[in-house]
Each structure stands twice: as structure tokens, then as C-alpha cells.
Scaffold this active site. Structure first.
Site, PDB file in Angstrom:
ATOM      1  CG  ASP A  11      -2.162   1.682   1.235  1.00  0.00           C
ATOM      2  OD1 ASP A  11      -2.408   1.632   0.418  1.00  0.00           O
ATOM      3  OD2 ASP A  11      -1.900   2.312   2.480  1.00  0.00           O
ATOM      4  CB  SER A  12       0.113   4.968  -0.598  1.00  0.00           C
ATOM      5  OG  SER A  12      -1.382   5.063   0.073  1.00  0.00           O
ATOM      6  CB  CYS A  74      -3.190   0.485  -2.286  1.00  0.00           C
ATOM      7  SG  CYS A  74      -2.793   1.805  -3.639  1.00  0.00           S
ATOM      8  CD  GLU A 173       0.456   6.724   5.840  1.00  0.00           C
ATOM      9  OE1 GLU A 173       1.400   6.186   6.426  1.00  0.00           O
ATOM     10  OE2 GLU A 173      -0.312   5.654   5.734  1.00  0.00           O
ATOM     11  CB  CYS A 205      -9.347   4.338   0.579  1.00  0.00           C
ATOM     12  SG  CYS A 205      -7.921   4.694   1.142  1.00  0.00           S
ATOM     13  CG  HIS A 207      -4.878   5.019   4.560  1.00  0.00           C
ATOM     14  ND1 HIS A 207      -4.443   4.657   3.775  1.00  0.00           N
ATOM     15  CD2 HIS A 207      -4.681   5.117   5.013  1.00  0.00           C
ATOM     16  CE1 HIS A 207      -3.090   4.719   2.911  1.00  0.00           C
ATOM     17  NE2 HIS A 207      -3.288   5.163   4.841  1.00  0.00           N
TER      18      HIS A 207
HETATM   19  N1  DGL Z   1      -4.588   3.232   0.845  1.00  0.00           N
HETATM   20  C1  DGL Z   1      -4.814   3.605  -0.536  1.00  0.00           C
HETATM   21  C2  DGL Z   1      -6.117   3.149  -1.608  1.00  0.00           C
HETATM   22  O1  DGL Z   1      -6.501   2.061  -1.175  1.00  0.00           O
HETATM   23  C3  DGL Z   1      -3.408   4.597  -0.918  1.00  0.00           C
HETATM   24  C4  DGL Z   1      -4.710   6.163  -0.126  1.00  0.00           C
HETATM   25  C5  DGL Z   1      -3.195   7.132  -0.629  1.00  0.00           C
HETATM   26  O2  DGL Z   1      -2.140   6.658  -0.666  1.00  0.00           O
HETATM   27  O3  DGL Z   1      -3.770   8.071  -1.132  1.00  0.00           O
HETATM   28  O4  DGL Z   1      -6.640   3.977  -2.143  1.00  0.00           O
END
Ligand code: DGL
Length: 315
Positions: A11-12, A74, A173, A205, A207
Site C-alpha cells: 500500500d502507499s 491499495c 497517516e 481505500c 486506509h
Molecule cells: N490506501 C490506498 C488506497 O486504498 C492509497 C491512499 C493514498 O495513498 O492516497 O487507495
């Protein structure tokens, strides 16, 4: 003894931990090498080209660490880079979008699906296409409202009410998932979805499941929150079974070839060879600050993350 498969998951940033947690809880025979691209987070407004390049670098790294399967944890990368990564690497890959869209289609009752995601994921319309495909595959009961609307020619795009939420990722984050700032921003983002009367909301997402309590409080009991990770685990389980069966059939002892990179620009590192001997269940790598990842990850997972290693990918 059953072979413990190594899953490479990326993931990011910390978002992929929500997917990792589901996998570890439900699949006892897997080990996970986690990569969080924290030096380049957020991915949410990156171009497709950048996301493909980042994906290539990360998948190559994970293969080098012994990964036999890649979970693109992600949504932003799944919605944009995954088809290209699948072409370039000879390793099975599971993304978030197809499983998530299928789950939403199966769960909605009123047929009004909402999506919250990053800007890039929303713009890609990948979830709308995923919903169309799930409907076309017929994985929805005949009497579903959504199916009826779709059969009457409504575009899947119109069936998914999407809202981008660019401020959520930086807040999470920074370890502010439970803050009053997060609550205020969530109210603003969710208002149009409430007005549209969505009954199933895709957390598009990885997150966002960390904001589930906040989102739940705003939307109330009647809106079902769809976490694609649940469907990802189902697909991963099927894939691993399939891989085991194939290996049994071959039974030649020549080993699994899935970890061979087709992409020749970046060669896998030899460290994969030593992993089989140790007893680890998870390993964590980040491109940014390992201390911050450990601290935020510990709080979010409510479990200790001991060792986080920093690696530099790309320029
Ligand atoms: N968690 C990621 C997603 O599912 C990336 C979120 C990001 O870095 O903007 O899209």
C-alpha cells in the site's frame, strides 16, 4: 505439514494493514511481507504512469523477498496500475476493486451503492466497471433492485454514487483517525451520500476502515459499510487452494515458479532464499520513516509492530 505461503502485500502507507489483519486472522497458513510506500504517500492524486512505476518497483522488491502471491492492498493502485502489473509479472495478483465491487453488489438491498475513495480511484471509474461486471456475472439474486435497474439499462456509473475524500489519508497517516478533525471532515464528505440515500457504502481505500467507527456514527445502522478486504481474503483463499492443487498435480519437486519476475528491468534480490528457514509471520518494509510507521501502525492495529525496515526504491 502444509506449506506456508508468502504473500507480498503493499500500500502507499498504513492502509494495507487493514487488509493484512483480515488475511492473518482468517488464513493461518500464510506469512506476509508488507511494504508501505510511506516516502511517496499519498497515492490518491498520483498519475497512472507514476502508480505503474511505483507498482513495478514494489512488486519486484516483494518477489525478491520471497512473495509467491501479490496482494495490491491499495485501491488506487488496483484501479489504475494492476492490469499493467499483471501483464508484466508472472506472479498471481489480487487487487481490491473486483472483490469489493462484487461484495457491494451482493450486499446492497435498496440497490444504492456509495463509494468513498481517493480522487484517482473515483476518476478511474474502476468500481463502476467492477459493479457492471459483477452484475453481468449474475452474482446477484434475480429479485435484487440493483439488478432490475441495471437490466433496465441504467449505467453502472449511475448506480454507484462516488465521493472522493482526499483529506482522510493524510489524517490517518498522521495518527489522527479518531480526532475531532476527522469527524468534522467525514461529516462534510458523507453528506452527499446520505442525501443520495445509499444503503451500502464501499470503503474504497484501504486506509478508510480505520475510520469505520466515525463513519458508522455519522451514517447510522442502516448503511452497511463494505470493506473489500473481506472479499479479498475469500479470493486469496481460493487462489492458494488452486496453487496447492496445481503443485500436488505436478509433484515433481521443481518448486513454485510463481515468484519469477517477467519484468526484466529490475532483478529480484537473493534474500528470498533465506526466508524459508525462519519462523516469522509478518515482515514490514517502508520507504519512509520506519519509526512513524511503527508508531501509527501500533495504534491503529492495537498490536505491536516490532521491526520495520527501511528500503529505498526508485530514484
Ligand atoms: N490506501 C490506498 C488506497 O486504498 C492509497 C491512499 C493514498 O495513498 O492516497 O487507495
Amino acid at each position: 505439514m502444509k506449506k506456508q505461503r508468502v504473500i507480498g502485500l503493499f500500500d502507499s502507507g498504513v492502509g494495507g494493514l487493514t487488509v493484512m489483519k483480515e488475511i492473518l486472522e482468517q488464513l493461518l497458513d500464510v506469512r506476509i511481507v508488507y511494504f508501505g510506500d510511506t516516502a511517496r504517500v499519498p497515492y490518491g492524486n498520483r498519475s497512472r504512469e507514476e502508480l505503474i512505476r511505483f507498482g513495478e518497483e514494489i512488486v519486484t522488491f516483494l518477489i525478491g523477498q520471497g512473495a509467491e502471491v501479490i496482494v495490491v492492498a491499495c485501491n488506487t493502485s488496483s484501479a489504475t496500475a494492476l492490469p499493467v502489473l499483471r501483464e508484466r509479472f508472472d506472479i498471481p495478483m489480487i487487487g481490491m476493486v473486483e472483490p469489493g465491487a462484487r461484495l457491494a453488489v451482493e450486499k446492497t438491498i435498496a440497490g444504492r451503492i456509495g463509494l468513498i475513495a481517493t480522487e484517482t480511484t473515483v476518476r478511474s471509474k474502476a468500481y463502476s466497471s467492477g459493479v457492471s461486471r459483477a452484475l453481468a456475472k449474475g452474482s446477484v439474486p434475480e429479485d435484487s433492485v440493483l439488478r432490475a435497474a441495471w437490466q433496465q439499462g441504467e449505467q453502472a456509473i449511475a448506480l454507484v454514487k462516488a465521493q472522493s475524500c482526499p483529506l482522510f489519508v493524510p489524517l490517518i497517516e498522521a495518527g489522527l483517525a479518531n480526532s475531532s478533525e476527522a469527524q468534522g471532515i467525514a461529516r462534510t464528505y458523507l453528506a452527499p451520500l446520505q442525501a443520495a440515500g445509499v444503503d451500502a457504502l464501499i470503503l474504497g481505500c484501504t486506509h478508510f476502515p480505520f475510520l469505520e467507527p466515525v463513519i458508522h456514527e455519522i451514517l447510522g445502522e442502516d448503511v452497511l459499510l463494505i470493506d473489500p478486504a473481506l472479499a479479498v481474503v475469500e479470493e486469496l483463499e481460493l487462489l492458494l487452494k488452486h496453487m496447492d492443487e496445481q503443485e500436488k498435480e505436478r509433484a515433481t519437486g521443481e518448486g513454485n515458479k510463481a515468484g519469477t519476475a517477467k519484468y526484466i528491468g529490475l532483478a529480484p534480490t537473493p534474500s528470498a532464499l533465506v526466508l524459508g528457514k525462519s519462523h516469522w509471520r509478518t515482515r514490514y518494509f517502508v520507504s519512509g520513516d520506519p519509526g512513524l510507521f511503527r508508531q501509527v501502525g501500533n495504534t491503529l492495529l492495537q498490536e505491536p509492530i516490532d521491526l520495520v525496515e527501511q528500503v529505498t526504491l526508485g530514484d
